[in-house]
Design a protein around this motif. Sequence first.
Motif, PDB file in Angstrom:
ATOM      1  N   TYR A 143      -0.984  -0.417  19.191  1.00  0.00           N
ATOM      2  CA  TYR A 143       0.279  -0.369  18.454  1.00  0.00           C
ATOM      3  C   TYR A 143       1.198   0.759  18.934  1.00  0.00           C
ATOM      4  CZ  TYR A 143      -1.830  -3.757  15.313  1.00  0.00           C
ATOM      5  OH  TYR A 143      -2.412  -4.886  14.809  1.00  0.00           O
ATOM      6  N   LEU A 144       0.686   1.969  19.006  1.00  0.00           N
ATOM      7  CA  LEU A 144       1.566   3.088  19.345  1.00  0.00           C
ATOM      8  C   LEU A 144       1.907   3.133  20.827  1.00  0.00           C
ATOM      9  CD1 LEU A 144       0.229   5.991  17.109  1.00  0.00           C
ATOM     10  CD2 LEU A 144       2.103   4.418  16.712  1.00  0.00           C
ATOM     11  N   LEU A 145       0.931   2.852  21.683  1.00  0.00           N
ATOM     12  CA  LEU A 145       1.194   2.944  23.115  1.00  0.00           C
ATOM     13  C   LEU A 145       1.970   1.730  23.633  1.00  0.00           C
ATOM     14  CD1 LEU A 145       0.446   5.395  24.724  1.00  0.00           C
ATOM     15  CD2 LEU A 145      -1.399   4.128  25.799  1.00  0.00           C
ATOM     16  N   SER A 146       2.301   0.820  22.752  1.00  0.00           N
ATOM     17  CA  SER A 146       3.235  -0.250  23.088  1.00  0.00           C
ATOM     18  C   SER A 146       4.594  -0.015  22.442  1.00  0.00           C
ATOM     19  CB  SER A 146       2.680  -1.604  22.632  1.00  0.00           C
ATOM     20  OG  SER A 146       2.467  -1.608  21.228  1.00  0.00           O
ATOM     21  N   PHE A 147       4.597   0.618  21.269  1.00  0.00           N
ATOM     22  CA  PHE A 147       5.852   0.864  20.554  1.00  0.00           C
ATOM     23  C   PHE A 147       6.598   2.077  21.110  1.00  0.00           C
ATOM     24  CE2 PHE A 147       8.243   2.578  16.881  1.00  0.00           C
ATOM     25  CZ  PHE A 147       9.047   1.479  16.631  1.00  0.00           C
ATOM     26  N   ILE A 148       5.863   3.135  21.416  1.00  0.00           N
ATOM     27  CA  ILE A 148       6.498   4.365  21.911  1.00  0.00           C
ATOM     28  C   ILE A 148       7.249   4.140  23.224  1.00  0.00           C
ATOM     29  CG2 ILE A 148       6.004   6.684  22.798  1.00  0.00           C
ATOM     30  CD1 ILE A 148       3.781   6.862  20.687  1.00  0.00           C
ATOM     31  N   PRO A 149       6.698   3.424  24.215  1.00  0.00           N
ATOM     32  CA  PRO A 149       7.473   3.183  25.442  1.00  0.00           C
ATOM     33  C   PRO A 149       8.803   2.479  25.193  1.00  0.00           C
ATOM     34  CG  PRO A 149       5.179   2.692  25.833  1.00  0.00           C
ATOM     35  CD  PRO A 149       5.316   2.941  24.363  1.00  0.00           C
ATOM     36  N   LEU A 150       8.848   1.606  24.204  1.00  0.00           N
ATOM     37  CA  LEU A 150      10.108   0.924  23.896  1.00  0.00           C
ATOM     38  C   LEU A 150      11.129   1.898  23.319  1.00  0.00           C
ATOM     39  CD1 LEU A 150       8.742  -2.395  22.346  1.00  0.00           C
ATOM     40  CD2 LEU A 150       9.227  -1.852  24.743  1.00  0.00           C
ATOM     41  N   LEU A 151      10.658   2.858  22.523  1.00  0.00           N
ATOM     42  CA  LEU A 151      11.570   3.865  21.978  1.00  0.00           C
ATOM     43  C   LEU A 151      12.098   4.797  23.068  1.00  0.00           C
ATOM     44  CD1 LEU A 151       9.837   4.937  18.637  1.00  0.00           C
ATOM     45  CD2 LEU A 151      11.749   3.368  18.956  1.00  0.00           C
ATOM     46  N   PHE A 152      11.318   4.974  24.115  1.00  0.00           N
ATOM     47  CA  PHE A 152      11.732   5.869  25.196  1.00  0.00           C
ATOM     48  C   PHE A 152      12.649   5.176  26.205  1.00  0.00           C
ATOM     49  CE2 PHE A 152       8.780   8.662  23.411  1.00  0.00           C
ATOM     50  CZ  PHE A 152       8.782   9.876  24.071  1.00  0.00           C
ATOM     51  N   THR A 153      12.698   3.857  26.192  1.00  0.00           N
ATOM     52  CA  THR A 153      13.440   3.149  27.240  1.00  0.00           C
ATOM     53  C   THR A 153      14.544   2.237  26.723  1.00  0.00           C
ATOM     54  OG1 THR A 153      11.737   1.409  27.206  1.00  0.00           O
ATOM     55  CG2 THR A 153      11.488   3.162  28.842  1.00  0.00           C
ATOM     56  N   PHE A 154      14.680   2.073  25.417  1.00  0.00           N
ATOM     57  CA  PHE A 154      15.671   1.110  24.928  1.00  0.00           C
ATOM     58  C   PHE A 154      17.094   1.510  25.317  1.00  0.00           C
ATOM     59  CE2 PHE A 154      15.991   4.194  21.544  1.00  0.00           C
ATOM     60  CZ  PHE A 154      17.300   4.100  21.091  1.00  0.00           C
ATOM     61  N   ASP A 155      17.348   2.811  25.471  1.00  0.00           N
ATOM     62  CA  ASP A 155      18.687   3.268  25.854  1.00  0.00           C
ATOM     63  C   ASP A 155      18.705   3.895  27.243  1.00  0.00           C
ATOM     64  OD1 ASP A 155      17.156   5.448  25.220  1.00  0.00           O
ATOM     65  OD2 ASP A 155      18.732   6.499  24.107  1.00  0.00           O
ATOM     66  N   ALA A 156      17.682   3.589  28.048  1.00  0.00           N
ATOM     67  CA  ALA A 156      17.602   4.208  29.374  1.00  0.00           C
ATOM     68  C   ALA A 156      18.787   3.827  30.250  1.00  0.00           C
ATOM     69  CB  ALA A 156      16.293   3.804  30.055  1.00  0.00           C
ATOM     70  N   LEU A 157      19.212   2.575  30.173  1.00  0.00           N
ATOM     71  CA  LEU A 157      20.350   2.109  30.970  1.00  0.00           C
ATOM     72  C   LEU A 157      21.539   1.739  30.086  1.00  0.00           C
ATOM     73  CD1 LEU A 157      18.342  -0.034  33.524  1.00  0.00           C
ATOM     74  CD2 LEU A 157      19.462   2.142  33.968  1.00  0.00           C
ATOM     75  N   SER A 158      21.265   1.057  28.974  1.00  0.00           N
ATOM     76  CA  SER A 158      22.372   0.679  28.092  1.00  0.00           C
ATOM     77  C   SER A 158      23.029   1.914  27.480  1.00  0.00           C
ATOM     78  CB  SER A 158      21.860  -0.246  26.988  1.00  0.00           C
ATOM     79  OG  SER A 158      20.828   0.381  26.238  1.00  0.00           O
ATOM     80  N   GLY A 159      22.236   2.938  27.177  1.00  0.00           N
ATOM     81  CA  GLY A 159      22.802   4.165  26.631  1.00  0.00           C
ATOM     82  C   GLY A 159      23.680   4.886  27.640  1.00  0.00           C
TER      83      GLY A 159
END
Length: 277
Positions: A143-159
């Motif tokens: 759960y965490l090692l799949s959710f945390i990467p998404l929080l770290f990358t959701f704005d990597a390019l769009s942000g």
Amino acid sequence: MIWHIVTRELLDHLTSLRFALTTLILVALMVTNAVVHLQTHPERIRKYSENVSASHTELKSRTQLYALLQKGPGKLYKRPSSLTFIADGGDAFLPSESVSGGFWRLYGLSYIWAMGVPRLNMDAISNHRPTAVVIDWVFIITYLLSFIPLLFTFDALSGERERGTLRLCLANPISRPALLVGKFLGSLTAVLIPFYFAVLFNLAIISTESWTQLGGADWGRVGLIILIASCYAGIFITVGLIVSAMTRESRLSLVVLLLIWVTVVVFMPSTLGTLST
């Protein structure tokens, strides 16, 4: 240039609030896991040692070969796994001791002993539903090692597209694949640093008790699990970067990634598990 991107991405994550919260949550869960293991596993080992000692005493009392052939060596006990803090593996449903499998006639002898194993109660296993969440490595990784990467990358390019820094970055002599690789490596490193730190903290606590010491084969399995967990996190970082590159707003990217996470990690495993039973 690619290492410059990795360094910049890593520094951005290390100084962010989500990195601090990630480290705090992972360490707290790993410490909880270690404390629970230290409370339960030594008792299993003590019970196993007492049963084995009693079995040895009973076996020594059978001095006649014919009596040993008839009654057997006594019960054979299964040693509790030392890696239950990583995954329970249904150990509670597995037989912990052998039983008499039956007696057979052979060449005029009355009966001889045959070892058997208790049958599993498949109905109890199928109808079993956990009454509480077990905080082991499988839970943390799934759960965490799949959710945390998404929080770290959701704005990597769009942000960066929203802030206008992506255009400035691409104005430099750097290719888009190099930019993606740099962001991938930086994000992966930022995710794995708190995970590795929490794992080391967990193993250090577990190693303080003599009853929970790990052997060479156990350390090899632990290393393999950590490697698989790192690859698992890398997969979700890749997914996060792909979605972030395809969306123009970080809010939309976050919503899409949350839907993907709920579907793949939460909904599909539980649904397929229910259908399989």
